[in-house]
Write a protein that holds these residues in place. Structure first.
Motif, mmCIF file in Angstrom:
data_model
loop_
_atom_site.group_PDB
_atom_site.id
_atom_site.type_symbol
_atom_site.label_atom_id
_atom_site.label_comp_id
_atom_site.label_asym_id
_atom_site.label_seq_id
_atom_site.Cartn_x
_atom_site.Cartn_y
_atom_site.Cartn_z
ATOM 1 N N THR A 80 0.831 -1.206 0.000
ATOM 2 C CA THR A 80 0.000 0.000 0.000
ATOM 3 C C THR A 80 0.862 1.250 0.000
ATOM 4 O O THR A 80 0.592 2.216 -0.723
ATOM 5 N N GLN A 81 1.927 1.215 0.797
ATOM 6 C CA GLN A 81 2.838 2.363 0.857
ATOM 7 C C GLN A 81 3.515 2.587 -0.484
ATOM 8 O O GLN A 81 3.653 3.722 -0.952
ATOM 9 N N PHE A 82 3.935 1.507 -1.139
ATOM 10 C CA PHE A 82 4.589 1.604 -2.437
ATOM 11 C C PHE A 82 3.662 2.230 -3.470
ATOM 12 O O PHE A 82 4.035 3.167 -4.176
ATOM 13 N N PHE A 83 2.443 1.731 -3.568
ATOM 14 C CA PHE A 83 1.508 2.225 -4.577
ATOM 15 C C PHE A 83 0.948 3.605 -4.242
ATOM 16 O O PHE A 83 0.392 4.278 -5.104
ATOM 17 N N SER A 84 1.118 4.019 -2.984
ATOM 18 C CA SER A 84 0.707 5.375 -2.603
ATOM 19 C C SER A 84 1.658 6.427 -3.154
ATOM 20 O O SER A 84 1.337 7.617 -3.131
ATOM 21 N N GLY A 85 2.820 5.999 -3.641
ATOM 22 C CA GLY A 85 3.803 6.955 -4.154
ATOM 23 C C GLY A 85 3.254 7.824 -5.270
ATOM 24 O O GLY A 85 3.371 9.051 -5.240
ATOM 25 N N PHE A 86 2.643 7.184 -6.274
ATOM 26 C CA PHE A 86 2.070 7.960 -7.370
ATOM 27 C C PHE A 86 0.795 8.679 -6.936
ATOM 28 O O PHE A 86 0.452 9.718 -7.496
ATOM 29 N N ALA A 87 0.090 8.146 -5.943
ATOM 30 C CA ALA A 87 -1.073 8.849 -5.393
ATOM 31 C C ALA A 87 -0.632 10.188 -4.811
ATOM 32 O O ALA A 87 -1.278 11.226 -5.020
ATOM 33 N N ASN A 88 0.482 10.168 -4.079
ATOM 34 C CA ASN A 88 1.011 11.402 -3.497
ATOM 35 C C ASN A 88 1.380 12.419 -4.569
ATOM 36 O O ASN A 88 1.107 13.623 -4.431
ATOM 37 N N VAL A 89 1.999 11.954 -5.657
ATOM 38 C CA VAL A 89 2.410 12.857 -6.729
ATOM 39 C C VAL A 89 1.200 13.442 -7.444
ATOM 40 O O VAL A 89 1.123 14.654 -7.685
ATOM 41 N N ILE A 90 0.240 12.584 -7.803
ATOM 42 C CA ILE A 90 -0.946 13.063 -8.517
ATOM 43 C C ILE A 90 -1.717 14.066 -7.664
ATOM 44 O O ILE A 90 -2.158 15.109 -8.157
ATOM 45 N N ASN A 91 -1.850 13.784 -6.382
ATOM 46 C CA ASN A 91 -2.551 14.730 -5.514
ATOM 47 C C ASN A 91 -1.779 16.039 -5.354
ATOM 48 O O ASN A 91 -2.387 17.112 -5.265
ATOM 49 N N ALA A 92 -0.460 15.962 -5.336
ATOM 50 C CA ALA A 92 0.354 17.182 -5.247
ATOM 51 C C ALA A 92 0.198 18.018 -6.516
ATOM 52 O O ALA A 92 0.136 19.257 -6.455
ATOM 53 N N MET A 93 0.127 17.361 -7.678
ATOM 54 C CA MET A 93 -0.064 18.076 -8.940
ATOM 55 C C MET A 93 -1.475 18.652 -9.021
ATOM 56 O O MET A 93 -1.688 19.778 -9.477
ATOM 57 N N ARG A 94 -2.429 17.876 -8.568
ATOM 58 C CA ARG A 94 -3.841 18.282 -8.618
ATOM 59 C C ARG A 94 -4.116 19.496 -7.740
ATOM 60 O O ARG A 94 -4.831 20.424 -8.139
ATOM 61 N N THR A 95 -3.550 19.510 -6.545
ATOM 62 C CA THR A 95 -3.841 20.573 -5.576
ATOM 63 C C THR A 95 -2.899 21.760 -5.687
ATOM 64 O O THR A 95 -3.139 22.784 -5.042
#
Length: 251
Positions: A80-95
């Motif tokens: 879960t932590q590994f796959f959250s990596g791109f989640a963090n990036v996409i949310n950073a770009m989105r916000t």
């Protein structure tokens, strides 16, 4: 030992250019993804910057998440932590209040497609083919799906996802709205990119920030959604079928 790669930023007047690099076709280990998130947050707080350009070095734009790190996952929590990596990036770009322009100069796979989809405007070349390979190794592009489907729609997303070994051309990506403009050469891309950013950055920064919010309306649930998706992949990566598929892919 997993190579870390690098993130560098150059600021010229009101434009910040982030360049990422990794020896494995510009893939992203977790550490490099976090560095990109940190840089996006840092630049987002800089009131002198209006535009962020996202680019990479080498011939490939981005090969997605680190395959070497993927193979090392041993627990559901690690997954879960590994796959959250791109989640963090996409949310950073989105916000981010800054408009983000993608320079997609070469092939993009998996998470690399997600990065392109999370940009507000994408320049690419004829060699910028794209592929979603995740289901072919027993998982799926769950985390990046909201960003990709937002750009190309569910039907085109399904076309990519269910054909994990098939490359889609830059023209296909243009027709399906992932790319905004496509050029026959990197030189042509860079000339147009420079012209576009020069003009865009001359506009009222408050108007640019306001339009960024409008562009991403309806994505407020992603703060929770993307991490729920990461948990799906984190569980799947430990399944017997996925482990077999990963070993075949490795060989």
């Amino acid at each position: 030992m997993i190579a870390t790669g690098s993130i560098s930023t150059v600021i010229e007047k009101t434009v910040a250019t982030i360049t990422f690099s990794h020896p494995a076709s510009n893939s992203f280990p977790s550490l490099l993804l976090q560095q990109l998130v940190d840089e996006l947050h840092f630049l987002s707080k800089n009131n002198t910057i209006a535009i962020i350009i996202l680019k990479s070095e080498g011939t490939t734009f981005c090969a997605g998440a680190s395959f070497e790190e993927l193979l090392a996952i041993a627990t559901e929590e690690e997954g879960t932590q590994f796959f959250s990596g791109f989640a963090n990036v996409i949310n950073a770009m989105r916000t981010s209040p800054k408009l983000i322009i993608g320079r997609i100069h070469g092939k993009a796979v998996g998470g690399g497609v997600g990065l392109a989809a999370a940009c507000d405007y994408c320049f690419a070349t004829d060699s910028s083919m794209i592929r979603l390979s995740e289901i072919g190794v027993g998982i799926g592009p769950f985390v990046i799906e909201p960003a990709v489907s937002r750009r190309i729609g569910k039907t085109a997303f399904a076309e990519m996802t269910l054909n994990p070994m098939a490359w889609k051309s830059a023209q296909w990506a243009l027709e399906n709205k992932l790319f905004t403009e496509v050029f026959s050469s990197i030189e042509g891309l860079d000339t147009r990119l420079h012209s576009f950013v020069s003009e865009l950055s001359s506009y009222n920064p408050l108007a640019l920030e306001a339009i960024k919010k409008v562009l991403w309306e309806g994505t407020e649930t992603w703060d929770k959604l993307l991490y729920e998706r990461a948990a799906i992949s984190g569980k799947l990566v430990l399944s017997a079928a996925t482990k077999i598929a990963l070993q075949k892919f490795k060989k």
